[in-house]
Structure formats: structure tokens, C-alpha cells
Design an enzyme around this catalytic site. Sequence first.
Site: not given
Length: 73
Positions: A12-14
Amino acid sequence: MSTNTLDCRNLLCPMPVIRTQNALKELQEGDTLEVTCTDPGTLSDIPTWCRINQHQVISTNEQNNEIVFVIKK
């Protein structure tokens, strides 16, 4: 020039952006990096990061919940 791959599936981001950044640091100018992601946020995050850092997104393909970017350093 070489073509390299980076698997960022299930991150998942980042993290996809950070891993893309780290992978591109290791490449020479003109090399390409194929990044596979599953986080839909990367559809905006990776192209934005590339634009800011003067890398070229050559293509973006979405298929089977995976997003594949080809980036030229």
C-alpha cells in the site's frame, strides 16, 4: 539500456512509490523499469512522482486488479 522489473503487489501507498524510487536510483539513464502494483492509488501516485522527478511513464496497463507501469529513467 536494460529493462528491469519490480514487484509491488500487495503493498500500500507509499511503499510502491518508495520502492520505485529506490529501484530507479540503481538504473542508468535510458533504462526502463516495469513496476507491477495492486494498490489503485498508484494510478495517480506513480505518474505524479515520475513527473516531479523527470522520469517518463511509457505505458500504464490495468488488468486483473494489477497495474503495470513501464517507466523510463
